[in-house]
Each structure stands twice: as C-alpha cells, then as structure tokens.
Design a protein around this motif. Structure first.
Motif, PDB file in Angstrom:
ATOM      1  N   UNK A 199       0.878  -1.098   0.008  1.00 37.97           N
ATOM      2  CA  UNK A 199      -0.309   0.104  -0.420  1.00 37.97           C
ATOM      3  C   UNK A 199       0.911   1.429  -0.131  1.00 37.97           C
ATOM      4  N   UNK A 200       1.836   1.254   0.792  1.00 33.07           N
ATOM      5  CA  UNK A 200       2.634   2.531   0.908  1.00 33.07           C
ATOM      6  C   UNK A 200       3.548   2.776  -0.319  1.00 33.07           C
ATOM      7  N   UNK A 201       4.080   1.035  -0.985  1.00 29.18           N
ATOM      8  CA  UNK A 201       5.023   1.554  -2.640  1.00 29.18           C
ATOM      9  C   UNK A 201       4.198   2.701  -2.922  1.00 29.18           C
ATOM     10  N   UNK A 202       3.193   1.466  -3.393  1.00 35.10           N
ATOM     11  CA  UNK A 202       1.989   2.120  -4.414  1.00 35.10           C
ATOM     12  C   UNK A 202       1.709   3.739  -4.095  1.00 35.10           C
ATOM     13  N   UNK A 203       1.211   4.198  -3.713  1.00 32.63           N
ATOM     14  CA  UNK A 203       1.367   5.440  -3.380  1.00 32.63           C
ATOM     15  C   UNK A 203       2.414   6.118  -2.958  1.00 32.63           C
ATOM     16  N   UNK A 204       3.476   5.947  -3.096  1.00 31.13           N
ATOM     17  CA  UNK A 204       4.984   6.736  -3.018  1.00 31.13           C
ATOM     18  C   UNK A 204       4.673   6.598  -4.737  1.00 31.13           C
ATOM     19  N   UNK A 205       4.626   5.466  -5.091  1.00 29.82           N
ATOM     20  CA  UNK A 205       4.536   5.660  -6.493  1.00 29.82           C
ATOM     21  C   UNK A 205       4.222   6.464  -7.208  1.00 29.82           C
ATOM     22  N   UNK A 206       2.887   6.192  -6.967  1.00 32.73           N
ATOM     23  CA  UNK A 206       1.935   7.554  -8.140  1.00 32.73           C
ATOM     24  C   UNK A 206       2.538   8.770  -7.097  1.00 32.73           C
ATOM     25  N   UNK A 207       3.172   8.999  -6.396  1.00 32.64           N
ATOM     26  CA  UNK A 207       3.561  10.649  -6.446  1.00 32.64           C
ATOM     27  C   UNK A 207       3.093  11.549  -5.011  1.00 32.64           C
TER      28      UNK A 207
END
Length: 640
Positions: free
Chosen positions: A143-151
C-alpha cells in the motif's frame, strides 16, 4: 480462454446511437489499448462493461474466474480517513484475519483445556495459511509503495482524504484499484494527474501485472509501452489490431490503403461493365438484351460488395507562423531561485535558448515548472537571478489552467474581441479550423469541455503569430488526433519553442534539448526524451556501482586460496576412501573364493550382499570423485 466476451453490443440514448454491433474477446493476461477520438464512445463502452449502462442489444459475459476492477467502484467516501487508511480498505478481509489471529494467539497464551487448545491451533494454522497466501504479510508495504510510486510524499500519505486535491483523490482511486486483487482492469485515462515519474512507475506495475487490462489513454508513449493489442472505436463500432499504438497506426494505414484499392478497382470494373451495357444497347438486337441482363446482374453483385472506406474522423489541422524573425539570443536566465517565503522550490536555474530551438522542460509535479514559466513571463518575481529576453522576441503563452478564458463570453467573441480587425467571416473560418462550426460559435465559453477550451487557446496562440511560444502542458485535454495535429503544427513552426510537458511521445518527436528541473537547478540534456532516459539510466548504473561495497582484494584472495585447499583436501580424503573400499571389496571376493565358504549357502549369501553394497558404494565414490576433480580444475583455471 476468454475472460471477457462482448457479443453484438448496441447502446443508444434516446434516438442517438452510441455503440453498434460491437463484438470482441479479451484473453487472460492480454494488454489492450482502447483508442478513438473524443466522443467516439470509449467511456460509454467501459460503463456498459461495468454494468453502469444497460445495452439495448447484445451481451457482456465475464468468465467465472474473472474479477474485474475499475476506478469508479473505488470511490473515496470517508473523508476522515488518511490516504493510507483509505487504500488499506481494499485489504479489509486480510486485516480481519490478522485481528482474529491475534485473538487466537491471546487465547492460546491463557492455557485453555487440551480439547479447546487443539481446536484453536487447528483454526490458527488454517487462518495463517490463508493470510500468508492472500498477501497479508506484505499488504501494508505494498500500500505504501503504491502510494509513493503514484507521487504521494510521506507526509501526504498521512493526510486525510478530505484535504486531498482532486488529482490526489484520483490517484487514490487508482491505487485502490491496482491493489484490489482484480485480474481484469478497466483503466480510463489512468495517467491523468500523474507526472512522468509516476507514469513510469505505473508502466512498471502494469508490465509486471499478471492479469489482463483494457486501457483508454491519449498518452501514445504509454500505450506503446504497456499494450500488445489495440481496439479502435470508430463509426460506433470497434476494429481490432494486433500490436501497440505505433503498430496499430501502421496496420490501420495498410488496411485503409487496401480498402481504397478494392473500392477503386470495383468502381472501375462497374464502369467497364456499364460501358459494355451501353454498347450492347446501341446494337439493339435480341441477343444483346440477354447480355445486358447478365452484365447488369454482375454490376448488382459488385455494388452489393462495394464499401467506401469511412472518412477519417474530423480533426483540427492548423499551422503556427511567426510574424517576424527574432534575434539569435531568445532567452537567457541565470541563477534563478524561488521560495514563496519558505524552503526553496528551486534554485541555481540557468537557461539559454537560441532562435529556432525546440526545448522541453520536465520534472515531477510540484517542482516549479509552471512557476518558472511565470518568472520568465514577469508574472512572478524570482528571489534571485535574472531573465533576459532577446531582441525582436514576441512571446506567446499557453497556460494549462485555462484561466485566461472568459466563461461569460460566447466562443466567437472570445476570438473577435482580441482581433477586432478581422471580419466575422474570417473569425468563423478560423474557428471552423478548430472544429467550431455553425451554432457552436455562439456557445458560452463556460459551457465548453476541457478539450474544446484547449482548442480555443490554441487558436488564440495561432492568431498571435508570436515567434517564441511558451507552452505549459499543451496536450492536456486533447484527444490523440488533436495531439497529432499540434505535433505537426509545432514541427513546422518557424519560431522558438519552450514547452513544459509530460507527453513523452511529443518530446521524442520535437525536442532538440531537454531541461530537467529539480530543487538544485535545471540539468540540460542535448537530445529528446529517450536520450535523457539513456543518460539517466547510465548515471544511475554508475551511482549504483559506486554505492556497492568495495571488495577487499586481499581478503578475497585468502578466501579463494582457502577454498582451493579445502577442495584439494576433500579430493585426497575421497581418494583414500576409494582405496579402502577397493581393498575391502578385494578381501570379500577372495573370501568368496574360499571352498569352505562356497560350500556354506548362508555364508555365500551374506558375503555376496556385502560385495554388492561395496560395489554400489564404489560407483558413488567414483562419481563424486569426478565431480570434485572437475570443480577443482575449474577453480585452478580461474585462479591462473
């Protein structure tokens, strides 16, 4: 096996037909791009697939294994949750299992009776397997890496949904869909609101995604990267092409050329036969009328198959022309910085732009690209540095916010008020080039779509005849056809370009140079986007190599020498074992030859069994000796 089958689908709103007789299948792990001009029915098709619209005829069938996912089903409704908590709602089942596992552990720690303990352990084992198989151990980090990846910055991940911008909420919906466990994603313009870094992350995610997806996008570079099949919406139906967007363009052109040839050849054949009929009529004999009837049937058959290729959808076609030639030095800026009173957004920015150059400015959202443009336009005051505009430079500016348009005005007045010397006919002709025809010119500007407003801004820019264009995200809101028209216009432009864009396809086609803006300045790359990408990857590889732990050569040598000694000692021990085994085997064979033993059946059986075991052991020892000898030989060769 198809995971989605669309059969003979039709949809209309009142008397207006939107979709007609659409049929296609999506297979497992297929990556499909859905393209077409604005208004061609792409989103309507998606809404029919999701069940939001009910088709007039036909069917949409998902296989039993299909789990579809789309953004609308992941709307953020609880504005008090943080962005992270909102994304974690897709893992509600896993979180419930985790809570139950904690309760089971607590109950087991209280030493319940044996029968209850056995039941609790059984339930714990079963639940733990389901939790691990479902990704429970990694759901939080994903969840955190996806949010980070999306900016999302770390602090934004903990912001409440209610304070997020519209773009951030859209990213949140996208994150929930990507993590939701679907095996068929329906993605409608997923790159909207994403900067280049986030789009690259999304590309990586989709390329590693095990399921299938259909994606609507006007980002041609993105479509080329993530699709292997293209569906084109045209004439209210769908044509399928094998390949990504660039391959689809080639195949469509080939198909259209073939259809035009068939159409022209068929028309020529009809004309030829009509000539024969005309000749037979002039002869006016009975047998001629038999021929005429036969030839007319041939014409009827040809006309039944005659299919005129459908005209390409109407699109804008225009040119930018400068009213005069500027000096060679168009813009020079040095040591620019901007902070708005807080931490610097950027500093030490140096720019140099010469006449005729086509230069692009890229960087993540929020890095200050638009603010830098406003410093160049003298709308913002820099904290430090200077800007020098060259001699004979006429500036034209395309603003992505579209705030310079007057919502209360009619379309025709938005242009005419700026160019009062033009006649009404000239204004209407100019508007017609940008697809504002008939009564459309009297629409209020405030009622226009984002794409229509963008076309108005492009027309104003064209009429300005400026020789230095500053364009801030000019392809936002434009469909692919309009993006291609803009690309052609900019390619033939005789002035100077400085463009902020995340459209990598456009950058690749036009850029002479690329500036990458960061808090520490603007780094210059002498090439297009792909060149910048190559340089970035090369730099990252060098940095990664530098960051790798340094090898202690002395220690490495000592370790290799120790390994060689170990293998030589092992080989020596093995040779000793082989020799001892051979001696034991020879002794048993000698014993078996003793007449006293040979006369004793039980003794013969026992000795024969021992001989068989030693022979089997001998084979294993020889096999191991061969393997170890080869390993030692390779090690000694490498050492040498």
């Amino acid at each position: 096996m198809a995971i989605l089958t669309v059969n003979n689908l039709s949809l209309s709103f009142g008397e207006e037909s939107i979709l007609e007789n659409i049929s296609f299948e999506i297979q497992k792990a297929e990556r499909v791009g859905l393209v077409g001009v604005n208004g061609s029915g792409k989103t309507s098709l998606f809404k029919t697939l999701t069940g939001e619209y009910t088709p007039d005829t036909g069917s949409v069938t998902f296989s039993k294994e299909t789990v579809p996912g789309y953004m609308e089903q992941h709307v953020c409704r609880d504005f008090e949750k943080t962005a992270y908590e909102e994304v974690m709602t897709v893992f509600a089942g896993l979180l419930a299992m985790e809570r139950e596992l904690e309760e089971l552990a607590l109950r087991l720690s209280q030493n319940p009776p044996q029968k209850e303990t056995e039941a609790l352990i059984l339930r714990q084992a079963e639940l733990n397997d389901r939790f691990v198989d479902g990704g429970g151990l990694t759901c939080r980090s994903r969840a955190r890496s996806t949010l980070t990846g999306l900016g999302f910055a770390p602090e934004q991940i903990e912001n409440k949904v209610g304070v997020l911008s519209g773009g951030q909420k859209a990213k949140l919906q996208l994150a929930k869909m990507l993590l939701g466990g679907a095996n068929l994603l329906l993605l409608d313009e997923p790159t909207n609101h994403l900067d280049i870094n986030a789009v690259e992350w999304l590309e990586g995610f989709l390329l590693g995604y095990a399921g299938a997806y259909i994606v609507i996008s006007h980002d041609r570079y993105f479509l080329d990267k993530v699709t292997n099949r293209t569906l084109e919406m045209q004439g209210k139906t769908v044509d399928s092409y094998k390949g990504n967007y660039s391959r689809y363009l080639e195949l469509r052109a080939e198909k259209r050329l073939a259809m035009e040839r068939v159409y022209e050849n068929t028309k020529k054949e009809i004309t030829r036969i009509e000539g024969i009929i005309e000749q037979q009529r002039r002869w006016n004999q009975e047998r001629n009328y038999v021929t005429i009837a036969s030839k007319q049937k041939a014409i009827d058959r040809l006309e039944a198959t005659l299919e005129k290729p459908e005209d390409d959808p109407e699109s804008i076609r225009f040119q930018f022309r400068a009213s005069r030639r500027s000096g060679d030095d168009v813009l020079t800026a040095g040591d620019l910085s901007l902070s708005f009173g807080g931490a610097p957004i950027f500093r030490h920015v140096d720019l140099e732009i010469k006449r005729g150059q086509k230069i692009f400015l890229i960087g993540p959202n929020g890095c200050g690209k638009t603010s830098l443009f406003k410093i160049l336009l003298d709308q913002y005051q820099a904290d430090s540095g200077f800007v020098r505009i060259g001699a004979g430079v006429d500036l034209g500016y395309y603003e992505q916010s579209q705030l310079s348009l007057h919502d209360e005005k009619e379309v025709i007045d938005e242009i005419w008020d700026l160019h009062p010397r033009m006649t009404q006919t000239e204004v209407r002709n100019a508007l017609a080039v940008f697809l504002f025809k008939g009564e459309d010119v009297f629409k209020p500007v405030g009622a226009l779509s984002g794409g229509e407003r963008a076309r108005i801004l492009l027309l104003k820019l064209m009429l300005s005849r400026a020789n230095f264009l500053l364009l801030d995200e000019p392809t936002n809101h434009l469909d692919i056809g309009s993006c291609e028209a803009l690309e052609d216009a900019l390619s033939g432009y005789d002035g100077t370009l400085f463009v902020v864009s995340h459209d990598r396809y456009l950058i690749n086609k036009l850029a002479d140079k690329v500036y990458v803006l960061s808090p520490e300045g603007a780094k210059l790359y002498h090439g297009n986007y792909d060149y910048y990408l190559e340089q970035r990857e090369a730099r990252e590889a060098i940095e990664e190599k530098k960051a790798a732990p340094k090898v202690n050569l002395y220690k490495q040598r000592k370790e290799r020498d120790a390994e060689l000694r170990r293998r030589r000692a092992a080989l020596k021990r093995l040779e000793q074992e082989i020799e001892e085994n051979d001696q034991a085997l020879a002794g048993l064979e000698e014993k078996l030859a003793d007449p006293a033993v040979a006369a004793d059946y039980e003794a013969v059986t026992e000795v024969s069994g021992q001989i068989a075991e030693l022979r089997e052991r001998s084979e294993l020892l020889l096999l191991r000796w061969t393997e170890l000898s080869e390993e030692l030989e390779r090690s000694e060769t490498d050492e040498g």
